[in-house]
Design a protein around this motif. Structure first.
Motif, short mmCIF file in Angstrom:
data_model
loop_
_atom_site.label_atom_id
_atom_site.label_comp_id
_atom_site.label_asym_id
_atom_site.label_seq_id
_atom_site.Cartn_x
_atom_site.Cartn_y
_atom_site.Cartn_z
N UNK A 151 5.76 -10.11 -19.42
CA UNK A 151 4.96 -9.22 -18.61
C UNK A 151 5.53 -9.16 -17.20
N UNK A 152 5.53 -7.99 -16.59
CA UNK A 152 6.03 -7.85 -15.23
C UNK A 152 5.30 -8.78 -14.27
N UNK A 153 4.00 -8.98 -14.49
CA UNK A 153 3.20 -9.77 -13.57
C UNK A 153 3.17 -11.26 -13.92
N UNK A 154 3.99 -11.68 -14.87
CA UNK A 154 4.08 -13.09 -15.22
C UNK A 154 3.10 -13.48 -16.30
N UNK A 200 -9.03 -12.52 -0.28
CA UNK A 200 -9.27 -12.34 -1.71
C UNK A 200 -8.20 -11.56 -2.42
N UNK A 201 -7.15 -11.15 -1.71
CA UNK A 201 -6.05 -10.47 -2.35
C UNK A 201 -6.21 -8.95 -2.35
N UNK A 202 -5.26 -8.30 -2.95
CA UNK A 202 -5.23 -6.85 -3.03
C UNK A 202 -4.96 -6.49 -4.48
N UNK A 203 -5.68 -5.53 -5.06
CA UNK A 203 -5.52 -5.26 -6.49
C UNK A 203 -4.15 -4.75 -6.90
N UNK A 204 -3.35 -4.26 -5.95
CA UNK A 204 -2.02 -3.76 -6.28
C UNK A 204 -0.92 -4.77 -6.00
N UNK A 205 -1.28 -5.97 -5.51
CA UNK A 205 -0.31 -7.01 -5.19
C UNK A 205 -0.54 -8.18 -6.14
N UNK A 206 0.48 -8.52 -6.91
CA UNK A 206 0.36 -9.52 -7.97
C UNK A 206 1.22 -10.74 -7.64
N UNK A 207 0.61 -11.87 -7.23
CA UNK A 207 1.41 -13.07 -6.93
C UNK A 207 2.10 -13.58 -8.20
N UNK A 208 3.39 -13.93 -8.08
CA UNK A 208 4.15 -14.39 -9.26
C UNK A 208 4.85 -15.73 -9.04
N UNK A 209 4.93 -16.22 -7.80
CA UNK A 209 5.59 -17.51 -7.56
C UNK A 209 5.05 -18.13 -6.28
N UNK A 210 5.00 -19.46 -6.26
CA UNK A 210 4.49 -20.20 -5.10
C UNK A 210 5.60 -20.83 -4.29
N UNK A 211 6.84 -20.43 -4.50
CA UNK A 211 7.98 -21.01 -3.80
C UNK A 211 9.09 -19.99 -3.75
N UNK A 212 10.10 -20.28 -2.93
CA UNK A 212 11.32 -19.48 -2.94
C UNK A 212 11.31 -18.34 -1.96
N UNK A 213 12.41 -17.63 -1.96
CA UNK A 213 12.60 -16.43 -1.15
C UNK A 213 13.72 -15.61 -1.77
N UNK A 214 14.00 -14.47 -1.16
CA UNK A 214 15.08 -13.62 -1.66
C UNK A 214 14.84 -13.17 -3.08
N UNK A 215 13.62 -12.78 -3.41
CA UNK A 215 13.26 -12.45 -4.79
C UNK A 215 13.90 -11.15 -5.25
N UNK A 216 14.21 -11.13 -6.54
CA UNK A 216 14.78 -9.95 -7.19
C UNK A 216 14.27 -9.94 -8.62
N UNK A 217 13.76 -8.79 -9.09
CA UNK A 217 13.29 -8.72 -10.47
C UNK A 217 14.10 -7.68 -11.24
N UNK A 218 14.14 -7.89 -12.56
CA UNK A 218 15.03 -7.11 -13.41
C UNK A 218 14.48 -7.13 -14.83
N UNK A 219 14.56 -6.02 -15.54
CA UNK A 219 14.07 -5.93 -16.92
C UNK A 219 15.24 -5.73 -17.87
#
Length: 196
Positions: free
Chosen positions: A95-98, A45-64
């Protein structure tokens, strides 16, 4: 506001949500709500502090930057020398969480059918390194890193296989610029300098 986050994830044979952004505890550096005795897994059922943002890929990097959160991902096949098909794509969100969308409005959590060719799945994302296409040197570039050597320059670091040196693996940097619609792209002509 001082909150720290972790962008992480990779390929998943079950094709579940594979890229997530987690809230980190500033005091411990751990995911909020996960202590030293809790194994690092997704509970049912997931974890409240973990927010899925993509269903593909790897090597993720986020930036604002300037009101947008950018999510850089790698697509294609890595680690095959001159046969590598890796590339870096980007989506963005207010939004950070998409949700993270590409320049055509396609979400990073949806699946898309290729209507222009074989009956295969295609993935959203705007290419970041289009400026390097056609240059035989940069084969399979991937794994975004960003750094700012001075106040006026933002640099992208990435690895690649050198098509002009028998496919030897190398790393490179290029200045990252933003177009009129705030989409990032590399400036291909020269590497970054370290500045100060």
């Amino acid at each position: 506001e001082g909150q720290r986050y972790l962008t992480f994830g990779s390929r998943d044979p079950a094709q579940q949500h594979v890229i997530a952004i987690a809230d980190l505890d500033a005091a411990t550096g751990r995911i909020v709500g996960v202590d030293a005795d809790t194994p690092g897994y997704y509970p049912e059922g997931g974890h409240p502090s973990i927010h899925p943002v993509a269903t593909f890929g790897e090597g993720a990097y986020s930036f604002h930057r300037d009101g947008f959160y950018y999510l850089f991902l790698n697509l294609g096949g890595c680690c095959s020398g001159l046969d590598s098909t890796y590339e870096i794509v980007v989506g963005r969100s207010r939004s950070l969480y998409g949700p993270y969308l590409d320049d055509r409005g396609r979400s990073f959590t949806d699946r898309y059918e290729n209507r222009d060719g074989p009956n295969t799945e295609i993935f959203p994302g705007k290419s970041v390194l289009a400026g390097l296409r056609g240059q035989p040197r940069f084969i399979g570039p991937g794994h975004t890193g960003l750094f700012q050597p001075d106040d006026d320059t933002l640099c992208l670091s990435f690895h690649f296989y050198d098509g002009e040196d028998d496919g030897r693996p190398k790393a490179a940097t290029r200045p990252l610029a933003f177009d009129a619609e705030n989409w990032p792209y590399v400036v291909a002509d020269a590497p970054c300098t370290l500045g100060r």
